[in-house]
Design a protein around this motif. Sequence first.
Motif, mmCIF file in Angstrom:
data_model
loop_
_atom_site.group_PDB
_atom_site.id
_atom_site.type_symbol
_atom_site.label_atom_id
_atom_site.label_comp_id
_atom_site.label_asym_id
_atom_site.label_seq_id
_atom_site.Cartn_x
_atom_site.Cartn_y
_atom_site.Cartn_z
ATOM 1 N N SER A 11 -7.385 5.909 2.993
ATOM 2 C CA SER A 11 -6.067 6.478 2.720
ATOM 3 C C SER A 11 -5.293 6.672 4.014
ATOM 4 O O SER A 11 -5.878 6.921 5.073
ATOM 5 C CB SER A 11 -6.226 7.823 1.998
ATOM 6 O OG SER A 11 -5.021 8.553 1.977
ATOM 7 N N PHE A 12 -3.966 6.599 3.913
ATOM 8 C CA PHE A 12 -3.112 6.908 5.055
ATOM 9 C C PHE A 12 -3.208 8.378 5.457
ATOM 10 O O PHE A 12 -2.701 8.767 6.508
ATOM 11 C CB PHE A 12 -1.651 6.585 4.729
ATOM 12 C CG PHE A 12 -1.352 5.111 4.637
ATOM 13 C CD1 PHE A 12 -1.662 4.258 5.675
ATOM 14 C CD2 PHE A 12 -0.722 4.592 3.516
ATOM 15 C CE1 PHE A 12 -1.377 2.903 5.599
ATOM 16 C CE2 PHE A 12 -0.424 3.239 3.426
ATOM 17 C CZ PHE A 12 -0.750 2.395 4.471
ATOM 18 N N THR A 25 -6.334 2.104 4.731
ATOM 19 C CA THR A 25 -5.742 2.372 3.431
ATOM 20 C C THR A 25 -6.414 1.488 2.394
ATOM 21 O O THR A 25 -7.228 0.631 2.734
ATOM 22 C CB THR A 25 -4.223 2.106 3.448
ATOM 23 O OG1 THR A 25 -3.639 2.556 2.221
ATOM 24 C CG2 THR A 25 -3.919 0.620 3.627
ATOM 25 N N VAL A 67 2.283 8.921 8.033
ATOM 26 C CA VAL A 67 1.025 8.230 7.755
ATOM 27 C C VAL A 67 0.117 8.238 8.976
ATOM 28 O O VAL A 67 0.569 8.313 10.123
ATOM 29 C CB VAL A 67 1.273 6.770 7.315
ATOM 30 C CG1 VAL A 67 2.143 6.725 6.071
ATOM 31 C CG2 VAL A 67 1.906 5.951 8.446
ATOM 32 N N ALA A 100 0.825 -1.209 0.000
ATOM 33 C CA ALA A 100 0.000 0.000 0.000
ATOM 34 C C ALA A 100 0.859 1.260 0.000
ATOM 35 O O ALA A 100 0.434 2.308 -0.500
ATOM 36 C CB ALA A 100 -0.939 0.000 1.204
ATOM 37 N N PHE A 137 -3.354 -1.160 8.501
ATOM 38 C CA PHE A 137 -4.168 -1.166 7.293
ATOM 39 C C PHE A 137 -5.590 -1.681 7.490
ATOM 40 O O PHE A 137 -6.488 -1.266 6.779
ATOM 41 C CB PHE A 137 -3.480 -1.938 6.161
ATOM 42 C CG PHE A 137 -3.299 -3.411 6.407
ATOM 43 C CD1 PHE A 137 -4.242 -4.333 5.968
ATOM 44 C CD2 PHE A 137 -2.166 -3.892 7.057
ATOM 45 C CE1 PHE A 137 -4.073 -5.701 6.181
ATOM 46 C CE2 PHE A 137 -1.984 -5.244 7.275
ATOM 47 C CZ PHE A 137 -2.941 -6.157 6.830
#
Length: 323
Positions: free
Chosen positions: A239-240, A221, A129, A103, A152
């Motif tokens: 998304s991060f 993510t 992140v 990712a 994640f």
Amino acid sequence: MRALLVVNPAATTTSARTRDVLAHALASDLKLEVATTEYRGHARDLARQAACGGDGTELVIALGGDGTVNEVVNGLLHEGPDPERLPRLAVVPGGSTNVFARALGLPNDVVEATGALLDALEAGSERTVGLGLASGVPGSDDAGAPARWFTFTAGLGFDAGVIGRVEQQRERGKRSTHTLYVRQVVRQFLGEPHRARGTITLRRPDAEPVEELALSIVCNTAPWSYLGNKPLYAAPQASFDTGLDVLGLSRLTPAAVSRYGTQLLTSGPDRGPRGKHATTLHDLSEFTLHSQVPLPFQMDGDHLGLRTNVSFTGVRRALRVIV
């Protein structure tokens, strides 16, 4: 730069010789200490010591799969997020899926990933992140559950049950393959007692609750996972750089599983599972999942037992990562 390389000797796709070569390559550019994990949770303990020990460690490198990365992240953030103070994180993927590394855009090959890491260090390339944090709900039976970070994904219900079955098979000597996962999905479905009417309620501030979910997947993510080289997007907008996303399904009947399974396999960056029994929520800062009965719970592909209540927080800009 002073760095700690945390090596999982049981990593699926690396050999002792490969790990030695990679450590030698990294040591040519770094003041490197190598530590091999010896028990579950050891990577967390090593990373915590690096973050709190005051020995000047600036970088912690995780050589292993998503479970190793999760432990290292939890060790680094033991006292909370502080990106400017904490050592940076780097990942050399050595597991069977390596969702977090992929990712981030890193190569899925350990040698290529090591080369990319050295190039990124030379260029000073990094990003900060966001991460997810799960903890017990005050006043509930799970109030005492320790808070834990995830990179994640997390899940309460069906997907966590699949992961629990996979872990049982691995303990019996089975290799972690995508075929093994597919078989356990089928077995979990056949044994799922709540597939027609879910037991999970999602609650968030200033919004109506979402009730009777049979499956709840929390994403930090996208992609959510991979089947071989095929990315799977449960929540394509995750998304991060944002909060947490959720995919919830209120029905797991044969027709629903066929429909949503097909959508998942054909999903892409712009489209994930959808339909009248699907709930998708984007960029959540905080919410809770409550189940009427204890259900399997997982974080970053690690089965953590049964839970009835879990509180989630999306924490932006939690950790610096070399990319």
